[in-house]
Design an enzyme around this catalytic site. Sequence first.
Site, PDB file in Angstrom:
ATOM      1  NE  ARG A 105       8.185  17.822  10.250  1.00 29.27           N
ATOM      2  CZ  ARG A 105       7.012  17.341   9.829  1.00 29.27           C
ATOM      3  NH1 ARG A 105       6.179  18.104   9.155  1.00 29.27           N
ATOM      4  NH2 ARG A 105       6.679  16.089  10.086  1.00 29.27           N
ATOM      5  CG  HIS A 132       8.783  11.400   8.957  1.00 30.77           C
ATOM      6  ND1 HIS A 132       8.829  11.836  10.262  1.00 30.77           N
ATOM      7  CD2 HIS A 132       7.561  11.784   8.480  1.00 30.77           C
ATOM      8  CE1 HIS A 132       7.693  12.447  10.554  1.00 30.77           C
ATOM      9  NE2 HIS A 132       6.915  12.430   9.493  1.00 30.77           N
ATOM     10  CD  GLN A 135       3.977   8.932   9.388  1.00 29.34           C
ATOM     11  OE1 GLN A 135       3.876  10.122   9.672  1.00 29.34           O
ATOM     12  NE2 GLN A 135       2.965   8.094   9.481  1.00 29.34           N
ATOM     13  CG  ASP A 219       5.113  10.891   1.505  1.00 27.90           C
ATOM     14  OD1 ASP A 219       4.140  11.650   1.690  1.00 27.90           O
ATOM     15  OD2 ASP A 219       6.241  11.113   1.976  1.00 27.90           O
ATOM     16  CB  CYS A 259       3.312   9.753   6.334  1.00 35.11           C
ATOM     17  SG  CYS A 259       3.771  10.777   4.936  1.00 35.11           S
ATOM     18  NE  ARG A 287       4.354  10.754  13.880  1.00 40.55           N
ATOM     19  CZ  ARG A 287       4.645  11.852  13.175  1.00 40.55           C
ATOM     20  NH1 ARG A 287       4.065  12.064  11.999  1.00 40.55           N
ATOM     21  NH2 ARG A 287       5.537  12.739  13.608  1.00 40.55           N
TER      22      ARG A 287
HETATM   23  N1  NVA Z   1       7.740  13.177   2.436  1.00 38.74           N
HETATM   24  C1  NVA Z   1       6.933  14.222   3.013  1.00 38.74           C
HETATM   25  C2  NVA Z   1       6.405  13.777   4.329  1.00 38.74           C
HETATM   26  C3  NVA Z   1       5.519  14.780   5.023  1.00 38.74           C
HETATM   27  C4  NVA Z   1       5.050  14.300   6.366  1.00 38.74           C
HETATM   28  C5  NVA Z   1       7.753  15.493   3.142  1.00 38.74           C
HETATM   29  O1  NVA Z   1       8.925  15.392   3.531  1.00 38.74           O
HETATM   30  O2  NVA Z   1       7.240  16.555   2.834  1.00 38.74           O
HETATM   31  N1   CP Z   2       2.946  12.821   8.722  1.00 40.05           N
HETATM   32  C1   CP Z   2       3.424  13.977   9.233  1.00 40.05           C
HETATM   33  O1   CP Z   2       4.556  14.057   9.700  1.00 40.05           O
HETATM   34  O2   CP Z   2       2.536  15.006   9.199  1.00 40.05           O
HETATM   35  P1   CP Z   2       2.839  16.542   9.488  1.00 40.05           P
HETATM   36  O3   CP Z   2       3.687  17.060   8.344  1.00 40.05           O
HETATM   37  O4   CP Z   2       1.481  17.199   9.517  1.00 40.05           O
HETATM   38  O5   CP Z   2       3.561  16.678  10.785  1.00 40.05           O
END
Ligand code: NVA
Ligand code: CP
Length: 303
Positions: A105, A132, A135, A219, A259, A287
């Site tokens: 990540r 992502h 997801q 989101d 998500c 997930r």
């Molecule tokens: N769009 C959000 C998703 C978090 C799971 C982010 O990138 O922070």
């Molecule tokens: N939806 C998701 O990826 O959650 P986290 O940021 O908690 O991993």
Amino acid sequence: MNKIKHFLQFNDFGKDEMELLFERTKWIKDQYKSYKKYWPLEDRTLVMIFEKASTRTRLSFEAGMHQLGGAGIYLNTRDSQLGRGEPVEDAAQVISRMCDAVMIRTFEQDIIDRFAKNSRVPVINGLTNEYHPCQILADIYTFIEKRGSIQGKTVAWIGDSNNVCNTWLQAAELLDFNVHVSTPKGYEVERDGLYNDKYYQEFKDPMDAARDADIVTTDVWTSMGFESEKNERIKDFTDWQVDRDMMEIAGKDALFMHCLPAHRGEEVAADVIDGPKSVVWEEAENRLHVQKALLEYLILGKI
Ligand code: NVA
Ligand code: CP
């Protein structure tokens, strides 16, 4: 350098591979729900590298590896050499000699692409600024469980054209469904030929995007890495909240997806996310199951 299979973007897999993955997910989930031990990844190790915060992604990968008989090792930027300027190519060489798969990540997609080019083992995108994919695997699997095939269906995306939105757009082309996107002005989908406009339409009014949709999804207004824009975004996104009226205008069997983590009163009204059309907890749980199928496929190949 090599022909290793990675999952860096949703369309790294073909339609047949997706179908196989969803079939395996069902089988793996059934085993788990009936307390049957399934250890295909005994003695295998997944390294998980986090440059951003996470609850679901870390937990689902770590628990998933454990349940498959293997182990997950957590590294973050703060307490590894990754945060002290070691080149990503060097990190990939070293880390991939000590494990069977890597989940990352991070910020730019370029980082994960460079890591993968130098990795001896499969690399999985656990979220970048651009995508992502894990997801959307879980979201589509959740739809299939509840409503059957997603082919020909309509997903309404309300809000920021972020990593999750971009992944829906890739998935639509691969699996042949439509995305109705409504973003505030200035936050539109990047129009540089990345996504096939046969599979998505843009709407100024979010209510028009939601009309007759099979899934309404949104989101956070401010994704990780964009915190400096937070105050401006709160103003710009005020009218892009999924509320009860929006769910009413959607198809009668429409599902609400998010998500998570969510901000009630911002991108979604509390009575929607906590209401009868919401499947957010199922999405989160799935997930675990889809990623177990993904790990099995990437580490062992076709089962
Ligand atoms: N769009 C959000 C998703 C978090 C799971 C982010 O990138 O922070
Ligand atoms: N939806 C998701 O990826 O959650 P986290 O940021 O908690 O991993």
